[in-house]
Design a protein around this motif. Structure first.
Motif, PDB file in Angstrom:
ATOM      1  N   HIS A  36      56.374  28.292  29.677  1.00 49.66           N
ATOM      2  CA  HIS A  36      57.613  27.754  30.262  1.00 49.66           C
ATOM      3  C   HIS A  36      57.375  27.302  31.712  1.00 49.66           C
ATOM      4  O   HIS A  36      57.760  26.201  32.104  1.00 49.66           O
ATOM      5  CB  HIS A  36      58.694  28.842  30.192  1.00 49.66           C
ATOM      6  CG  HIS A  36      60.092  28.342  30.315  1.00 49.66           C
ATOM      7  ND1 HIS A  36      61.180  29.174  30.187  1.00 49.66           N
ATOM      8  CD2 HIS A  36      60.605  27.114  30.558  1.00 49.66           C
ATOM      9  CE1 HIS A  36      62.286  28.463  30.350  1.00 49.66           C
ATOM     10  NE2 HIS A  36      61.966  27.213  30.572  1.00 49.66           N
ATOM     11  N   HIS A  91      64.858  24.819  36.800  1.00 51.05           N
ATOM     12  CA  HIS A  91      63.866  25.884  36.574  1.00 51.05           C
ATOM     13  C   HIS A  91      63.545  26.642  37.852  1.00 51.05           C
ATOM     14  O   HIS A  91      63.332  27.854  37.821  1.00 51.05           O
ATOM     15  CB  HIS A  91      62.603  25.304  35.931  1.00 51.05           C
ATOM     16  CG  HIS A  91      62.796  24.964  34.484  1.00 51.05           C
ATOM     17  ND1 HIS A  91      63.225  23.727  34.068  1.00 51.05           N
ATOM     18  CD2 HIS A  91      62.671  25.718  33.367  1.00 51.05           C
ATOM     19  CE1 HIS A  91      63.345  23.733  32.744  1.00 51.05           C
ATOM     20  NE2 HIS A  91      63.006  24.932  32.288  1.00 51.05           N
ATOM     21  N   ASP A 173      68.736  29.395  31.258  1.00 48.55           N
ATOM     22  CA  ASP A 173      68.131  28.351  30.423  1.00 48.55           C
ATOM     23  C   ASP A 173      68.319  28.731  28.958  1.00 48.55           C
ATOM     24  O   ASP A 173      67.836  29.786  28.529  1.00 48.55           O
ATOM     25  CB  ASP A 173      66.633  28.274  30.778  1.00 48.55           C
ATOM     26  CG  ASP A 173      65.918  27.101  30.130  1.00 48.55           C
ATOM     27  OD1 ASP A 173      66.446  26.521  29.163  1.00 48.55           O
ATOM     28  OD2 ASP A 173      64.811  26.788  30.608  1.00 48.55           O
ATOM     29  N   HIS A 177      62.791  26.402  24.051  1.00 50.19           N
ATOM     30  CA  HIS A 177      61.479  26.756  24.628  1.00 50.19           C
ATOM     31  C   HIS A 177      61.569  27.994  25.524  1.00 50.19           C
ATOM     32  O   HIS A 177      60.560  28.599  25.840  1.00 50.19           O
ATOM     33  CB  HIS A 177      60.847  25.565  25.376  1.00 50.19           C
ATOM     34  CG  HIS A 177      61.517  25.157  26.662  1.00 50.19           C
ATOM     35  ND1 HIS A 177      61.686  23.846  27.048  1.00 50.19           N
ATOM     36  CD2 HIS A 177      62.054  25.882  27.678  1.00 50.19           C
ATOM     37  CE1 HIS A 177      62.286  23.788  28.225  1.00 50.19           C
ATOM     38  NE2 HIS A 177      62.517  25.014  28.630  1.00 50.19           N
TER      39      HIS A 177
HETATM   40 MN    MN Z   1      63.279  25.568  30.371  1.00 50.15          MN
END
Ligand code: MN
Length: 211
Positions: A36, A91, A173, A177
């Motif tokens: 990630h 992120h 998030d 993924h």
């Molecule tokens: Mn992500």
């Protein structure tokens, strides 16, 4: 800290994590963290830098400026900046919003504001969990300070609070993924476990800076 640019190279860079890839286990496994951060987030940074090449008018602008204002660049470039710049912004926040062991409950002024806005911490958790669980497809859940108050909502893909005039306080998030290797299709289990690694000290810092 919000993403900043390397002032010498004028490039955005992948921020180092303040903890090891394995540090959030068992909530988030080391392999997921490595991919990630090292692959997905790196790709957003690389593609953002690539999109900005050949756009001298945009060189040196902060990520917030790029994400908040029309870039004036051709549509495809503008889209690449929006998607990959959003990915970099989101992120960077997400890594900071977690800490090994977590601090379990909100602290400081944010604690009082959550109770006042949502009735209680538990009610806030339910509202945020609902937003994260029901986001259709890829996206993010947000606690934002917007229009003078705390709000919870979700956004699709790499969108975030900025274009809506909101400042982020906490984010999660919910792209596959972020959890698929360990949780597969069980997004609700990932969300429930995630509360154990939330960095409430950091969320309080973001709240104080936002209000
Ligand atoms: Mn992500």
């Amino acid at each position: 800290m919000l993403p900043t640019m390397n002032q010498e190279t004028k490039k955005f860079e992948l921020p180092a994590l303040s903890y090891d890839y394995a540090a959030l286990e068992p909530v988030i496994d080391a392999q997921t963290m490595a991919i990630h951060h090292g692959k997905h987030h790196q790709a957003y940074v690389d593609k953002l830098n690539a999109a900005l090449e050949g756009q001298p008018g945009l060189t040196g602008k902060t990520l917030e400026e790029l994400l908040t204002n029309p870039t004036g660049a051709p549509e495809a470039v503008s889209m690449a900046i929006h998607n990959n710049g959003g990915g970099h912004f989101n992120h960077t926040l997400f890594w900071e919003m977690m800490v090994p062991g977590g601090s379990k409950e909100p602290v400081g002024e944010l604690s009082a504001a959550l109770a006042e806005t949502f009735g209680s911490f538990d009610e806030f958790k339910k509202t945020f969990t609902q937003a994260a669980t029901t986001q259709f497809g890829s996206g993010w859940a947000w606690l934002a300070f917007q229009g003078g108050k705390l709000m919870v909502y979700s956004t699709a893909n790499q969108d975030n609070t900025l274009r809506q005039g909101g400042k982020p306080v906490l984010t999660l998030d919910v792209w596959e993924h972020a959890y698929y290797l360990k949780y597969q299709n069980r997004r609700p289990e990932y969300i429930e476990a995630w509360w154990n690694v939330v960095n409430w000290d950091k969320a309080n810092e973001f709240y104080l800076a936002a209000k």
